[in-house]
Design a protein around this motif. Structure first.
Motif, PDB file in Angstrom:
ATOM      1  N   ALA A 176      38.590  53.626  42.628  1.00 29.37           N
ATOM      2  CA  ALA A 176      38.690  52.717  43.624  1.00 29.37           C
ATOM      3  C   ALA A 176      39.481  53.331  44.850  1.00 29.37           C
ATOM      4  O   ALA A 176      39.019  53.339  46.224  1.00 29.37           O
ATOM      5  N   MET A 177      40.565  53.633  44.573  1.00 27.24           N
ATOM      6  CA  MET A 177      41.592  54.120  45.618  1.00 27.24           C
ATOM      7  C   MET A 177      40.937  55.411  46.349  1.00 27.24           C
ATOM      8  O   MET A 177      41.224  55.724  47.647  1.00 27.24           O
ATOM      9  N   ILE A 178      40.454  56.229  45.439  1.00 21.39           N
ATOM     10  CA  ILE A 178      39.624  57.577  46.158  1.00 21.39           C
ATOM     11  C   ILE A 178      38.635  57.125  47.011  1.00 21.39           C
ATOM     12  O   ILE A 178      38.534  57.735  48.159  1.00 21.39           O
ATOM     13  N   ILE A 179      37.777  56.087  46.518  1.00 20.68           N
ATOM     14  CA  ILE A 179      36.824  55.520  47.452  1.00 20.68           C
ATOM     15  C   ILE A 179      37.136  55.247  48.723  1.00 20.68           C
ATOM     16  O   ILE A 179      36.767  55.468  49.695  1.00 20.68           O
ATOM     17  N   MET A 180      38.085  54.460  48.688  1.00 19.42           N
ATOM     18  CA  MET A 180      38.964  53.635  49.900  1.00 19.42           C
ATOM     19  C   MET A 180      39.417  54.745  50.645  1.00 19.42           C
ATOM     20  O   MET A 180      39.527  54.614  51.942  1.00 19.42           O
ATOM     21  N   SER A 181      39.987  55.615  50.153  1.00 16.34           N
ATOM     22  CA  SER A 181      40.619  56.784  50.937  1.00 16.34           C
ATOM     23  C   SER A 181      39.342  57.504  51.800  1.00 16.34           C
ATOM     24  O   SER A 181      39.854  57.873  52.794  1.00 16.34           O
TER      25      SER A 181
ATOM     26  N   PRO B 182      38.961  45.571  51.679  1.00 17.74           N
ATOM     27  CA  PRO B 182      38.004  45.096  51.015  1.00 17.74           C
ATOM     28  C   PRO B 182      36.900  45.757  50.148  1.00 17.74           C
ATOM     29  O   PRO B 182      36.425  45.579  49.025  1.00 17.74           O
ATOM     30  N   ILE B 183      37.013  47.320  50.461  1.00 18.50           N
ATOM     31  CA  ILE B 183      36.315  48.015  49.806  1.00 18.50           C
ATOM     32  C   ILE B 183      37.059  48.519  48.457  1.00 18.50           C
ATOM     33  O   ILE B 183      36.422  48.648  47.417  1.00 18.50           O
ATOM     34  N   TYR B 184      38.482  48.437  48.666  1.00 16.12           N
ATOM     35  CA  TYR B 184      39.046  48.634  47.290  1.00 16.12           C
ATOM     36  C   TYR B 184      39.029  47.340  46.239  1.00 16.12           C
ATOM     37  O   TYR B 184      38.638  47.648  45.063  1.00 16.12           O
ATOM     38  N   LEU B 185      39.055  46.285  46.755  1.00 15.17           N
ATOM     39  CA  LEU B 185      38.935  45.168  46.085  1.00 15.17           C
ATOM     40  C   LEU B 185      37.465  45.035  45.321  1.00 15.17           C
ATOM     41  O   LEU B 185      37.264  44.448  44.383  1.00 15.17           O
ATOM     42  N   PHE B 186      36.330  45.454  46.046  1.00 12.39           N
ATOM     43  CA  PHE B 186      35.043  45.351  45.725  1.00 12.39           C
ATOM     44  C   PHE B 186      34.828  46.380  44.592  1.00 12.39           C
ATOM     45  O   PHE B 186      34.060  46.037  43.512  1.00 12.39           O
ATOM     46  N   THR B 187      35.163  47.555  44.664  1.00 12.09           N
ATOM     47  CA  THR B 187      35.185  48.601  43.949  1.00 12.09           C
ATOM     48  C   THR B 187      35.816  48.780  42.542  1.00 12.09           C
ATOM     49  O   THR B 187      35.640  49.334  41.778  1.00 12.09           O
ATOM     50  N   LYS B 188      37.122  47.912  42.516  1.00 11.34           N
ATOM     51  CA  LYS B 188      38.017  47.942  41.545  1.00 11.34           C
ATOM     52  C   LYS B 188      37.276  47.294  40.318  1.00 11.34           C
ATOM     53  O   LYS B 188      37.634  47.576  39.198  1.00 11.34           O
ATOM     54  N   ASN B 189      36.389  46.424  40.669  1.00 10.42           N
ATOM     55  CA  ASN B 189      35.582  45.511  39.528  1.00 10.42           C
ATOM     56  C   ASN B 189      34.619  46.394  38.955  1.00 10.42           C
ATOM     57  O   ASN B 189      34.371  46.190  37.846  1.00 10.42           O
ATOM     58  N   PHE B 190      34.047  47.434  39.540  1.00  6.81           N
ATOM     59  CA  PHE B 190      33.076  48.310  39.012  1.00  6.81           C
ATOM     60  C   PHE B 190      33.564  49.467  38.255  1.00  6.81           C
ATOM     61  O   PHE B 190      32.857  50.096  37.323  1.00  6.81           O
ATOM     62  N   VAL B 191      34.524  50.033  38.730  1.00  2.69           N
ATOM     63  CA  VAL B 191      35.203  51.472  38.323  1.00  2.69           C
ATOM     64  C   VAL B 191      36.848  51.290  38.308  1.00  2.69           C
ATOM     65  O   VAL B 191      37.416  50.324  38.593  1.00  2.69           O
TER      66      VAL B 191
END
Length: 142
Positions: free
Chosen positions: A52-57, A38-47
């Motif tokens: 988004a993959m780095i944030i998820m990692s 969910p973090i990846y799906l939420f952040t890929k809309n903004f960045v």
């Protein structure tokens, strides 16, 4: 004929529950997936997708580390608890020994350095003795 290697130390063998993973690993990977996806799906809309993959990692790696880390047969949370207890404890350890032979009711033999005479005395506190008196036990030299 097929051969199967049996480890000498069977205490390190862990029971596998599903997908050749232990229960701890299944819970850890499931938690990381449920939190990371969910973090990846939420952040890929903004960045961008890469960010988004780095944030998820970054979010998922501590969970995976706690799941897989094991030192001296202890899981991560027990090892972390021991480290925190050590750093919160006092650094100076005072050695305190209680002798079963040293009681207040026992008569002690003393020898004075000046005269060499042996005398019996009843001592209530060890700190009240003077420097010129050496304590000797009844069992020792007389």
């Amino acid at each position: 004929m097929a051969y199967v290697k049996v480890p000498k130390d069977l205490t390190k063998v862990k029971t596998k529950v599903a997908l050749n993973m232990t229960k701890r690993q299944l819970i850890g990977f499931s938690l990381a997936g449920l939190l990371g996806f969910p973090i990846y799906l939420f952040t890929k809309n903004f960045v961008s997708t890469d960010v988004a993959m780095i944030i998820m990692s970054i979010v998922v790696l501590p969970i995976l580390f706690a799941t897989l880390y094991e030192k001296d047969g202890l899981p991560f949370e027990k090892h972390l608890l021991y480290i925190l207890r050590f750093h919160q404890s006092r650094k100076i350890r005072v050695y305190k020994a209680r002798s079963i032979y040293n009681t207040e009711k026992v008569n002690h033999l003393y020898i004075t350095e000046n005269t060499g005479k042996i005398s019996k005395a009843r001592v209530k506190n060890e700190n009240t003795k003077t420097n010129n008196i050496k304590r000797r036990s009844k069992i020792g030299k007389r």
